[in-house]
Design an enzyme around this catalytic site. Structure first.
Site, mmCIF file in Angstrom:
data_model
loop_
_atom_site.group_PDB
_atom_site.id
_atom_site.type_symbol
_atom_site.label_atom_id
_atom_site.label_comp_id
_atom_site.label_asym_id
_atom_site.label_seq_id
_atom_site.Cartn_x
_atom_site.Cartn_y
_atom_site.Cartn_z
ATOM 1 N N MET A 30 37.842 38.950 35.044
ATOM 2 C CA MET A 30 38.504 40.207 34.670
ATOM 3 C C MET A 30 39.848 39.907 33.991
ATOM 4 O O MET A 30 40.710 40.781 33.899
ATOM 5 C CB MET A 30 38.683 41.098 35.890
ATOM 6 C CG MET A 30 37.324 41.490 36.481
ATOM 7 S SD MET A 30 37.325 43.018 37.402
ATOM 8 C CE MET A 30 38.449 42.607 38.714
ATOM 9 N N ALA A 32 43.633 38.117 33.067
ATOM 10 C CA ALA A 32 44.867 37.661 33.719
ATOM 11 C C ALA A 32 44.600 36.257 34.261
ATOM 12 O O ALA A 32 44.743 35.976 35.457
ATOM 13 C CB ALA A 32 45.320 38.623 34.811
ATOM 14 N N HIS A 37 40.694 30.286 37.507
ATOM 15 C CA HIS A 37 39.678 30.516 36.470
ATOM 16 C C HIS A 37 39.399 29.219 35.706
ATOM 17 O O HIS A 37 38.243 28.886 35.447
ATOM 18 C CB HIS A 37 40.158 31.576 35.470
ATOM 19 C CG HIS A 37 40.307 32.947 36.057
ATOM 20 N ND1 HIS A 37 41.503 33.614 36.108
ATOM 21 C CD2 HIS A 37 39.396 33.792 36.617
ATOM 22 C CE1 HIS A 37 41.339 34.805 36.661
ATOM 23 N NE2 HIS A 37 40.071 34.938 36.991
ATOM 24 N N LYS A 151 36.307 31.738 46.199
ATOM 25 C CA LYS A 151 37.392 32.670 46.537
ATOM 26 C C LYS A 151 36.791 34.047 46.864
ATOM 27 O O LYS A 151 37.239 34.737 47.776
ATOM 28 C CB LYS A 151 38.348 32.750 45.348
ATOM 29 C CG LYS A 151 39.210 33.976 45.268
ATOM 30 C CD LYS A 151 40.431 33.797 46.099
ATOM 31 C CE LYS A 151 41.477 34.856 45.915
ATOM 32 N NZ LYS A 151 41.035 36.176 45.556
ATOM 33 N N GLN A 155 30.858 37.784 47.038
ATOM 34 C CA GLN A 155 30.362 38.083 45.689
ATOM 35 C C GLN A 155 29.390 36.996 45.217
ATOM 36 O O GLN A 155 28.357 37.289 44.611
ATOM 37 C CB GLN A 155 31.549 38.186 44.728
ATOM 38 C CG GLN A 155 31.172 38.220 43.267
ATOM 39 C CD GLN A 155 32.370 38.454 42.377
ATOM 40 O OE1 GLN A 155 32.777 39.588 42.167
ATOM 41 N NE2 GLN A 155 32.967 37.395 41.846
ATOM 42 N N SER A 187 45.115 34.115 42.318
ATOM 43 C CA SER A 187 44.454 35.394 42.083
ATOM 44 C C SER A 187 45.233 36.149 41.002
ATOM 45 O O SER A 187 46.465 36.037 40.925
ATOM 46 C CB SER A 187 44.454 36.213 43.376
ATOM 47 O OG SER A 187 44.197 37.570 43.095
HETATM 48 P P1 AMP Z 1 38.266 37.626 38.710
HETATM 49 O O1 AMP Z 1 38.879 37.513 37.355
HETATM 50 O O2 AMP Z 1 39.263 37.773 39.805
HETATM 51 O O3 AMP Z 1 37.142 38.610 38.759
HETATM 52 O O4 AMP Z 1 37.590 36.206 38.981
HETATM 53 C C1 AMP Z 1 36.663 35.647 38.094
HETATM 54 C C2 AMP Z 1 36.027 34.454 38.744
HETATM 55 O O5 AMP Z 1 37.017 33.494 39.062
HETATM 56 C C3 AMP Z 1 35.312 34.810 40.059
HETATM 57 O O6 AMP Z 1 34.115 34.053 40.150
HETATM 58 C C4 AMP Z 1 36.305 34.386 41.093
HETATM 59 O O7 AMP Z 1 35.725 34.051 42.333
HETATM 60 C C5 AMP Z 1 36.907 33.161 40.436
HETATM 61 N N1 AMP Z 1 38.219 32.866 40.996
HETATM 62 C C6 AMP Z 1 39.277 33.710 41.071
HETATM 63 N N2 AMP Z 1 40.300 33.105 41.707
HETATM 64 C C7 AMP Z 1 39.866 31.865 42.049
HETATM 65 C C8 AMP Z 1 40.451 30.762 42.730
HETATM 66 N N3 AMP Z 1 41.678 30.818 43.213
HETATM 67 N N4 AMP Z 1 39.701 29.647 42.900
HETATM 68 C C9 AMP Z 1 38.427 29.587 42.433
HETATM 69 N N5 AMP Z 1 37.835 30.593 41.772
HETATM 70 C C10 AMP Z 1 38.531 31.716 41.583
#
Ligand code: AMP
Length: 282
Positions: A30, A32, A37, A151, A155, A187
């Site tokens: 998503m 940021a 990531h 994380k 999901q 995050s």
């Molecule tokens: P998001 O942008 O928060 O939806 O995350 C996109 C992907 O990145 C998802 O598969 C999350 O689980 C992964 N992700 C987000 N934060 C972390 C982290 N600290 N370590 C590993 N994967 C992450």
């Protein structure tokens, strides 16, 4: 790094990659973007010559309108952040219309109960939204393998079920949680924390580590009570839930079994910002 916005551009690019006989990895996000990531992107690049990184703030997975509105949107910075990857990374940043056409709506899924606990219980409809958007994105270009962070462990399990329900030939791979040096799980929501909140937030991982340390000698109930007391005495963080659950079906632990694996899961509010984390216990 290519930056594309339309399904047509994505499909043309993918057709070209396929003509070269190359495989495609996928990292849905998503935006940021942060090093959590990139840890997924690095894993994907080890196995695939080209990796598509989608950046799409999916409206159907938010149960809280304010959370959706305030979610950080930083596409220019994100493109800059990935600029070193050159041609091997494609950013796909579609509009809501490009993903959903005219109907921005979730499909109801049956994920065999996993969708009703923890995140599912506290964010009604969240996993229908996640399943819906990923099904739509997967079908736009059918990557060979998609990478997800532990994380969001719940999901990850949901997505594995989704590809089986939708009969999609896409391998789903989980990647470890990437943390700051102080233990806080990276995050996109961390960007909304004030310097004071950032100082306090590492307590979340510290509390998970404490649970792990006690796991061999204490019951799940005792550990849960201890964690709840810890947060009750802690100003600035409000515990939403703490659970110890089986890693395969996310059923809460009542009696430990030697041949089973467990994880602890936590959701905490720092002001209005909701943070989640988890840890393997055995
Ligand atoms: P998001 O942008 O928060 O939806 O995350 C996109 C992907 O990145 C998802 O598969 C999350 O689980 C992964 N992700 C987000 N934060 C972390 C982290 N600290 N370590 C590993 N994967 C992450």
């Amino acid at each position: 790094m290519h930056l594309i916005y339309s399904k047509k551009e994505l499909q043309d690019l993918v057709a070209m990659i396929r003509r070269k006989g190359q495989s495609i990895g996928f990292v849905p996000t998503m935006g940021a973007l942060h090093q959590g990531h990139t840890s997924l992107i690095v894993e994907a690049l080890k196995k695939h010559p080209v990796v598509v990184v989608s950046i799409f703030v999916n409206p159907t997975q938010f149960n809280n309108a304010q959370d959706l509105e305030k979610y950080p949107r930083t596409l220019d910075q994100d493109a800059q952040f990935l600029s070193d990857y050159k041609d091997r990374v494609v950013i796909y940043a579609p509009s809501t219309r490009e993903v959903y056409k005219n109907t921005v709506q979730s499909t109801p899924y049956n994920f065999e109960g996993i969708e009703h606990v923890m995140e599912g219980e506290h964010r009604p409809g969240h996993f229908d939204g996640v399943g819906t958007v990923l099904n739509l994105l997967f079908r736009q270009f059918m990557p060979d393998e998609a990478f997800f962070g532990e994380k969001d462990y719940q999901q990850l399990l949901i997505v594995k079920k989704l590809v089986s329900i939708e009969k999609l030939a896409i391998k789903i791979t989980g990647c470890p949680i990437h943390r700051q040096s102080d233990g806080l799980a990276m995050s996109s929501r961390n960007k909304r924390l004030t310097p004071e909140q950032l100082k306090v937030a590492p307590f979340i991982y510290a509390s998970l580590q404490m649970a792990k340390k006690r796991f061999s000698t204490k019951s799940a109930l005792e550990i849960k009570k201890m964690i709840e007391q810890g947060y009750a005495q802690h100003e600035g963080l409000e515990l939403e839930y703490f659970e110890i659950a089986n890693i395969k079906n996310l059923k809460p632990l009542s009696r430990k079994r030697n041949n089973q694996k467990y994880r602890a899961f936590i959701a905490v509010f720092s002001g209005e910002i909701r943070l989640i984390d988890n840890i393997a216990l055995n």
